[in-house]
Design a protein around this motif. Structure first.
Motif, PDB file in Angstrom:
ATOM      1  N   ALA A   1       0.851  -1.135   0.070  1.00 36.39           N
ATOM      2  CA  ALA A   1      -0.133   0.124  -0.151  1.00 36.39           C
ATOM      3  C   ALA A   1       0.813   1.231  -0.109  1.00 36.39           C
ATOM      4  CB  ALA A   1      -0.896  -0.036   1.187  1.00 36.39           C
ATOM      5  N   LEU A   2       0.462   2.286  -0.802  1.00 34.88           N
ATOM      6  CA  LEU A   2       1.095   3.560  -0.998  1.00 34.88           C
ATOM      7  C   LEU A   2       0.009   4.542  -0.709  1.00 34.88           C
ATOM      8  CD1 LEU A   2       3.914   3.555  -2.105  1.00 34.88           C
ATOM      9  CD2 LEU A   2       2.892   4.513  -4.268  1.00 34.88           C
ATOM     10  N   LEU A   3       0.091   5.309   0.227  1.00 39.34           N
ATOM     11  CA  LEU A   3      -0.713   6.388   0.746  1.00 39.34           C
ATOM     12  C   LEU A   3      -0.288   7.724   0.240  1.00 39.34           C
ATOM     13  CD1 LEU A   3      -3.153   7.210   2.702  1.00 39.34           C
ATOM     14  CD2 LEU A   3      -1.397   7.756   4.279  1.00 39.34           C
ATOM     15  N   LEU A   4      -0.989   8.574  -0.746  1.00 44.26           N
ATOM     16  CA  LEU A   4      -0.707   9.824  -1.276  1.00 44.26           C
ATOM     17  C   LEU A   4      -1.404  10.845  -0.564  1.00 44.26           C
ATOM     18  CD1 LEU A   4      -0.705   8.678  -4.899  1.00 44.26           C
ATOM     19  CD2 LEU A   4       1.118   8.432  -3.378  1.00 44.26           C
ATOM     20  N   VAL A   5      -0.727  11.671   0.058  1.00 46.63           N
ATOM     21  CA  VAL A   5      -1.517  12.801   0.774  1.00 46.63           C
ATOM     22  C   VAL A   5      -1.195  14.241   0.404  1.00 46.63           C
ATOM     23  CG1 VAL A   5      -1.887  13.764   3.281  1.00 46.63           C
ATOM     24  CG2 VAL A   5      -1.158  11.380   2.827  1.00 46.63           C
ATOM     25  N   HIS A   6      -2.171  14.930   0.049  1.00 40.30           N
ATOM     26  CA  HIS A   6      -2.010  16.218  -0.526  1.00 40.30           C
ATOM     27  C   HIS A   6      -1.829  17.429   0.626  1.00 40.30           C
ATOM     28  CE1 HIS A   6      -5.842  17.720   1.426  1.00 40.30           C
ATOM     29  NE2 HIS A   6      -6.281  16.938   0.917  1.00 40.30           N
ATOM     30  N   GLY A   7      -1.480  18.478   0.205  1.00 44.09           N
ATOM     31  CA  GLY A   7      -0.854  19.656   1.172  1.00 44.09           C
ATOM     32  C   GLY A   7      -2.345  20.734   1.461  1.00 44.09           C
ATOM     33  N   TRP A   8      -1.754  21.619   2.294  1.00 51.82           N
ATOM     34  CA  TRP A   8      -2.697  22.951   2.748  1.00 51.82           C
ATOM     35  C   TRP A   8      -3.574  23.293   1.604  1.00 51.82           C
ATOM     36  CZ3 TRP A   8      -1.302  28.267   2.728  1.00 51.82           C
ATOM     37  CH2 TRP A   8      -2.069  29.085   3.731  1.00 51.82           C
ATOM     38  N   GLY A   9      -4.818  23.419   1.898  1.00 47.64           N
ATOM     39  CA  GLY A   9      -5.884  23.885   0.710  1.00 47.64           C
ATOM     40  C   GLY A   9      -5.808  23.170  -0.567  1.00 47.64           C
ATOM     41  N   GLY A  10      -5.526  21.862  -0.340  1.00 45.40           N
ATOM     42  CA  GLY A  10      -5.530  21.204  -1.747  1.00 45.40           C
ATOM     43  C   GLY A  10      -6.564  19.787  -1.485  1.00 45.40           C
ATOM     44  N   ASP A  11      -6.598  19.162  -2.284  1.00 43.02           N
ATOM     45  CA  ASP A  11      -7.020  17.726  -2.298  1.00 43.02           C
ATOM     46  C   ASP A  11      -6.530  16.805  -3.189  1.00 43.02           C
ATOM     47  OD1 ASP A  11      -8.040  17.753  -5.149  1.00 43.02           O
ATOM     48  OD2 ASP A  11      -9.912  19.022  -4.374  1.00 43.02           O
ATOM     49  N   GLY A  12      -7.002  15.583  -2.950  1.00 46.84           N
ATOM     50  CA  GLY A  12      -6.444  14.270  -3.674  1.00 46.84           C
ATOM     51  C   GLY A  12      -6.245  14.347  -5.107  1.00 46.84           C
ATOM     52  N   ARG A  13      -7.095  15.072  -5.718  1.00 51.84           N
ATOM     53  CA  ARG A  13      -6.999  15.273  -7.139  1.00 51.84           C
ATOM     54  C   ARG A  13      -5.570  15.502  -7.694  1.00 51.84           C
ATOM     55  NH1 ARG A  13     -11.924  19.151  -8.534  1.00 51.84           N
ATOM     56  NH2 ARG A  13     -10.857  20.328  -6.511  1.00 51.84           N
ATOM     57  N   GLU A  14      -4.739  16.192  -6.964  1.00 53.12           N
ATOM     58  CA  GLU A  14      -3.392  16.483  -7.243  1.00 53.12           C
ATOM     59  C   GLU A  14      -2.534  15.336  -7.531  1.00 53.12           C
ATOM     60  OE1 GLU A  14      -0.934  18.027  -3.495  1.00 53.12           O
ATOM     61  OE2 GLU A  14      -2.872  18.908  -3.807  1.00 53.12           O
ATOM     62  N   TRP A  15      -3.135  14.133  -7.131  1.00 53.92           N
ATOM     63  CA  TRP A  15      -2.276  13.035  -7.078  1.00 53.92           C
ATOM     64  C   TRP A  15      -2.808  11.880  -8.291  1.00 53.92           C
ATOM     65  CZ3 TRP A  15       2.277  12.543  -5.152  1.00 53.92           C
ATOM     66  CH2 TRP A  15       2.416  13.309  -3.963  1.00 53.92           C
ATOM     67  N   SER A  16      -3.884  12.439  -8.873  1.00 51.05           N
ATOM     68  CA  SER A  16      -4.350  11.690  -9.933  1.00 51.05           C
ATOM     69  C   SER A  16      -3.466  11.088 -11.039  1.00 51.05           C
ATOM     70  CB  SER A  16      -5.409  12.519 -10.790  1.00 51.05           C
ATOM     71  OG  SER A  16      -6.332  12.951 -10.015  1.00 51.05           O
ATOM     72  N   ARG A  17      -2.524  11.710 -11.593  1.00 56.04           N
ATOM     73  CA  ARG A  17      -1.628  11.192 -12.579  1.00 56.04           C
ATOM     74  C   ARG A  17      -0.925   9.991 -12.025  1.00 56.04           C
ATOM     75  NH1 ARG A  17       2.252  14.149 -16.742  1.00 56.04           N
ATOM     76  NH2 ARG A  17       3.531  12.208 -17.397  1.00 56.04           N
ATOM     77  N   HIS A  18      -0.460  10.556 -10.786  1.00 58.94           N
ATOM     78  CA  HIS A  18       0.825   9.550 -10.043  1.00 58.94           C
ATOM     79  C   HIS A  18       0.188   8.216  -9.783  1.00 58.94           C
ATOM     80  CE1 HIS A  18       1.388  13.890  -9.320  1.00 58.94           C
ATOM     81  NE2 HIS A  18       2.610  13.566  -9.455  1.00 58.94           N
ATOM     82  N   ALA A  19      -1.264   8.333  -9.205  1.00 60.88           N
ATOM     83  CA  ALA A  19      -2.075   7.259  -8.750  1.00 60.88           C
ATOM     84  C   ALA A  19      -2.209   6.166  -9.927  1.00 60.88           C
ATOM     85  CB  ALA A  19      -3.498   7.653  -8.084  1.00 60.88           C
ATOM     86  N   GLU A  20      -2.674   6.743 -10.966  1.00 58.20           N
ATOM     87  CA  GLU A  20      -2.928   5.877 -12.235  1.00 58.20           C
ATOM     88  C   GLU A  20      -1.814   5.107 -12.454  1.00 58.20           C
ATOM     89  OE1 GLU A  20      -4.617   7.803 -15.483  1.00 58.20           O
ATOM     90  OE2 GLU A  20      -6.443   8.203 -14.741  1.00 58.20           O
ATOM     91  N   GLU A  21      -0.558   5.747 -12.466  1.00 57.53           N
ATOM     92  CA  GLU A  21       0.322   4.942 -12.796  1.00 57.53           C
ATOM     93  C   GLU A  21       1.066   4.060 -11.881  1.00 57.53           C
ATOM     94  OE1 GLU A  21       3.653   6.377 -15.267  1.00 57.53           O
ATOM     95  OE2 GLU A  21       2.414   8.261 -15.879  1.00 57.53           O
ATOM     96  N   LEU A  22       0.963   4.401 -10.617  1.00 52.34           N
ATOM     97  CA  LEU A  22       1.384   3.615  -9.397  1.00 52.34           C
ATOM     98  C   LEU A  22       0.558   2.458  -9.250  1.00 52.34           C
ATOM     99  CD1 LEU A  22       2.627   6.717  -7.307  1.00 52.34           C
ATOM    100  CD2 LEU A  22       4.049   4.734  -8.288  1.00 52.34           C
TER     101      LEU A  22
END
Length: 265
Positions: A21-42
């Motif tokens: 398992a890989l947990l991808l955590v966004h930053g201040w004032g963001g949300d998980g959408r910023e990890w969309s490209r990374h998540a698909e490939e990983l």
């Protein structure tokens, strides 16, 4: 949406449930959408979990307690509920502080840590400006924070990235902006300022990889490392949202680090 008997967290899962398992955590004032490209490939190799932190995105918005410490405890409850076993916890900016707090507060939930331009190690002029910025965030919330975001990108950042993050920040509740910032830097027990950062980084028992856009910050954090296999990288000429400005490089880095982490079992 996952009810954790704390807050209801929105998350997405990609990849095989039985994979590491890989947990991808966004930053201040963001949300998980910023990890969309990374998540698909990983997700071809890992079980990828992408939450929205409390007060952010599609997760529940408490009136109080929107701090990195509470966010870390939420993630510990999420990992327990999912039954994944210890994860490689990856966080950007405030998310970097959150995953390091998770690693210290609940070491049984974290296999290793990756922090990308994390919200710790503040010193000098940055620290001097904290009270004024906090007052502005308490007065003007997301509108004040949006100007920070607008200036956080390299000149050659991908088109549309700045606008996307400004919009996401402006959609974050004002009280969450102020509480999160105070939780990073001024609340009792906050770990964002350098002497406090050093104390908690030395309590972290797992191997860790930190990537800084500041050469000075990278040199400083190398002096805190004490767990074998840990390292600090420096990416010059990159803005604060380095994982989105250099997505292919980030994906390759995360894949290599995570595979090495799980091979070491």
């Amino acid at each position: 949406m996952k009810d954790l008997d704390r807050v209801r967290l929105f998350r997405t899962d990609l990849g095989p449930a039985a994979a590491p398992a890989l947990l991808l955590v966004h930053g201040w004032g963001g949300d998980g959408r910023e990890w969309s490209r990374h998540a698909e490939e990983l997700a071809a190799t890992f079980h990828v979990i992408v939450p929205d932190l409390r007060g952010h995105g599609r997760s529940e918005v408490p009136r109080e307690g929107n701090t990195p410490t509470e966010m870390a405890d939420d993630l510990a409850a999420l990992i327990d509920a999912l039954g994944t076993g210890p994860v490689v916890a990856v966080g950007h900016s405030m998310g970097g502080q959150v995953v390091n707090l998770l690693a210290v507060r609940r070491p049984d939930t974290v296999r290793s840590v990756v922090a990308l331009d994390p919200a710790h190690g503040a010193h000098g002029a940055e620290v001097d400006g904290v009270p004024g910025r906090l007052a502005e965030y308490r007065a003007n919330g997301a509108r004040a924070a949006a100007s920070f975001v607008a200036g956080a990108f390299a000149p050659d950042a991908p088109a549309g990235l700045r606008t996307a993050h400004v919009r996401t920040m402006l959609g974050t509740p004002d009280h969450v902006i102020a509480q999160s910032y105070a939780g990073m830097y001024t609340d009792p027990g906050a770990v964002g300022i350098r002497p406090h950062s050093e104390q908690y980084l030395r309590r972290r028992p797992q191997p860790a990889l930190t990537v800084w856009t500041s050469e000075e910050a990278a040199a400083w954090e190398r002096g805190t490392l004490h767990v074998p296999g840990s390292r600090v990288d420096h990416w010059p000429d990159t803005g604060h949202y380095l994982h989105e400005e250099r997505p292919e490089h980030t994906i390759r880095l995360l894949k290599e680090w995570a595979m090495e982490t799980f091979r070491a079992l």
